[in-house]
Design a protein around this motif. Structure first.
Motif, mmCIF file in Angstrom:
data_model
loop_
_atom_site.group_PDB
_atom_site.id
_atom_site.type_symbol
_atom_site.label_atom_id
_atom_site.label_comp_id
_atom_site.label_asym_id
_atom_site.label_seq_id
_atom_site.Cartn_x
_atom_site.Cartn_y
_atom_site.Cartn_z
ATOM 1 N N GLY A 10 0.817 -1.204 0.000
ATOM 2 C CA GLY A 10 0.000 0.000 0.000
ATOM 3 C C GLY A 10 0.844 1.245 0.000
ATOM 4 N N LEU A 11 0.188 2.361 0.285
ATOM 5 C CA LEU A 11 0.838 3.669 0.339
ATOM 6 C C LEU A 11 1.017 4.076 1.797
ATOM 7 N N VAL A 12 2.221 4.492 2.139
ATOM 8 C CA VAL A 12 2.517 4.881 3.516
ATOM 9 C C VAL A 12 3.478 6.060 3.489
ATOM 10 N N GLN A 13 3.401 6.897 4.502
ATOM 11 C CA GLN A 13 4.330 8.020 4.594
ATOM 12 C C GLN A 13 5.678 7.550 5.115
ATOM 13 N N ALA A 14 6.702 8.285 4.790
ATOM 14 C CA ALA A 14 8.043 7.983 5.296
ATOM 15 C C ALA A 14 8.016 7.921 6.814
ATOM 16 N N GLY A 15 8.699 6.914 7.349
ATOM 17 C CA GLY A 15 8.702 6.683 8.785
ATOM 18 C C GLY A 15 7.635 5.724 9.255
ATOM 19 N N GLY A 16 6.714 5.393 8.384
ATOM 20 C CA GLY A 16 5.626 4.497 8.735
ATOM 21 C C GLY A 16 6.007 3.029 8.624
ATOM 22 N N SER A 17 5.007 2.179 8.824
ATOM 23 C CA SER A 17 5.230 0.735 8.832
ATOM 24 C C SER A 17 4.189 0.028 7.973
ATOM 25 N N LEU A 18 4.573 -1.113 7.450
ATOM 26 C CA LEU A 18 3.675 -2.032 6.753
ATOM 27 C C LEU A 18 4.106 -3.444 7.087
ATOM 28 N N ARG A 19 3.146 -4.365 7.043
ATOM 29 C CA ARG A 19 3.487 -5.782 7.157
ATOM 30 C C ARG A 19 2.963 -6.515 5.938
ATOM 31 N N LEU A 20 3.882 -7.110 5.216
ATOM 32 C CA LEU A 20 3.527 -7.928 4.063
ATOM 33 C C LEU A 20 3.342 -9.379 4.497
ATOM 34 N N SER A 21 2.391 -10.038 3.865
ATOM 35 C CA SER A 21 2.162 -11.461 4.093
ATOM 36 C C SER A 21 2.259 -12.200 2.772
ATOM 37 N N CYS A 22 2.667 -13.444 2.847
ATOM 38 C CA CYS A 22 2.737 -14.296 1.659
ATOM 39 C C CYS A 22 2.192 -15.661 2.048
ATOM 40 N N ALA A 23 1.050 -16.000 1.499
ATOM 41 C CA ALA A 23 0.416 -17.287 1.781
ATOM 42 C C ALA A 23 0.805 -18.295 0.704
ATOM 43 N N ALA A 24 1.204 -19.475 1.143
ATOM 44 C CA ALA A 24 1.655 -20.513 0.215
ATOM 45 C C ALA A 24 0.690 -21.688 0.201
ATOM 46 N N SER A 25 0.537 -22.271 -0.966
ATOM 47 C CA SER A 25 -0.265 -23.490 -1.085
ATOM 48 C C SER A 25 0.631 -24.695 -0.881
ATOM 49 N N GLY A 26 0.026 -25.853 -0.683
ATOM 50 C CA GLY A 26 0.798 -27.075 -0.616
ATOM 51 C C GLY A 26 1.132 -27.505 0.801
ATOM 52 N N ARG A 27 1.535 -28.753 0.925
ATOM 53 C CA ARG A 27 1.780 -29.354 2.235
ATOM 54 C C ARG A 27 3.229 -29.303 2.654
ATOM 55 N N THR A 28 4.103 -28.853 1.760
ATOM 56 C CA THR A 28 5.528 -28.938 2.061
ATOM 57 C C THR A 28 6.142 -27.571 2.302
ATOM 58 N N PHE A 29 5.340 -26.593 2.698
ATOM 59 C CA PHE A 29 5.845 -25.244 2.937
ATOM 60 C C PHE A 29 6.998 -25.261 3.924
ATOM 61 N N SER A 30 6.924 -26.071 4.949
ATOM 62 C CA SER A 30 7.946 -26.078 5.986
ATOM 63 C C SER A 30 9.285 -26.621 5.514
ATOM 64 N N SER A 31 9.344 -27.157 4.306
ATOM 65 C CA SER A 31 10.610 -27.647 3.772
ATOM 66 C C SER A 31 11.322 -26.607 2.907
ATOM 67 N N TYR A 32 10.678 -25.468 2.669
ATOM 68 C CA TYR A 32 11.227 -24.450 1.769
ATOM 69 C C TYR A 32 11.869 -23.313 2.541
ATOM 70 N N ALA A 33 13.029 -22.878 2.091
ATOM 71 C CA ALA A 33 13.505 -21.563 2.490
ATOM 72 C C ALA A 33 12.648 -20.535 1.754
ATOM 73 N N MET A 34 12.410 -19.393 2.386
ATOM 74 C CA MET A 34 11.578 -18.354 1.787
ATOM 75 C C MET A 34 12.339 -17.042 1.737
ATOM 76 N N GLY A 35 11.994 -16.246 0.763
ATOM 77 C CA GLY A 35 12.668 -14.958 0.635
ATOM 78 C C GLY A 35 11.717 -13.872 0.173
ATOM 79 N N TRP A 36 12.137 -12.652 0.416
ATOM 80 C CA TRP A 36 11.456 -11.469 -0.115
ATOM 81 C C TRP A 36 12.454 -10.720 -1.005
ATOM 82 N N PHE A 37 11.971 -10.302 -2.151
ATOM 83 C CA PHE A 37 12.759 -9.507 -3.090
ATOM 84 C C PHE A 37 11.928 -8.289 -3.472
ATOM 85 N N ARG A 38 12.582 -7.296 -4.037
ATOM 86 C CA ARG A 38 11.828 -6.117 -4.486
ATOM 87 C C ARG A 38 12.412 -5.596 -5.792
#
Length: 125
Positions: A10-38
């Motif tokens: 979303g849109l936020v002013q400088a100094g503010g905060s956001l929390r991003l979420s990423c929901a995954a499908s499948g039963r093997t999520f716990s076997s994956y390393a995860m990353g965020w890129f931009r």
């Protein structure tokens, strides 16, 4: 096959905060390393943060250390990126990604096999 869906941008002013979420499908999520890129306009997609499959190890780009925190909840098949003290230079499309390798923290984009569609983060000055 893993499907990843980001939310929380979303849109936020400088100094503010956001929390991003990423929901995954499948039963093997716990076997994956995860990353965020931009990816900012006119720039390559860049590493932001990564977390090991168990959540015990993390790594961050220097530009976000001390401001961003990556975490995961394997029971909910979800990875998060808490972003505090946001700056205009943090403006980008943020992508989560899954690595089906050894499950260790990984900062290399080429090692990630699955990607979400991205969520826009805009920080105004």
């Amino acid at each position: 096959q893993v499907q990843l869906v980001e939310s929380g941008g979303g849109l936020v002013q400088a100094g503010g905060s956001l929390r991003l979420s990423c929901a995954a499908s499948g039963r093997t999520f716990s076997s994956y390393a995860m990353g965020w890129f931009r990816q900012a306009p006119g720039k390559e997609r860049a590493f932001v943060a990564a977390i090991s499959r168990g959540g015990g190890s993390t790594d961050y780009a220097d530009s976000v250390k001390g401001r961003f925190t990556i975490s995961r909840d394997n029971a909910k098949n979800t990875v998060y990126l808490q972003m505090n003290s946001l700056k205009p230079e943090d403006t980008a499309v943020y992508y989560c990604a899954a690595s089906t390798g050894n499950g260790w923290v990984d900062v290399l984009r080429l090692n990630y096999n699955y990607w979400g569609q991205g969520t826009q983060v805009t920080v105004s000055s």
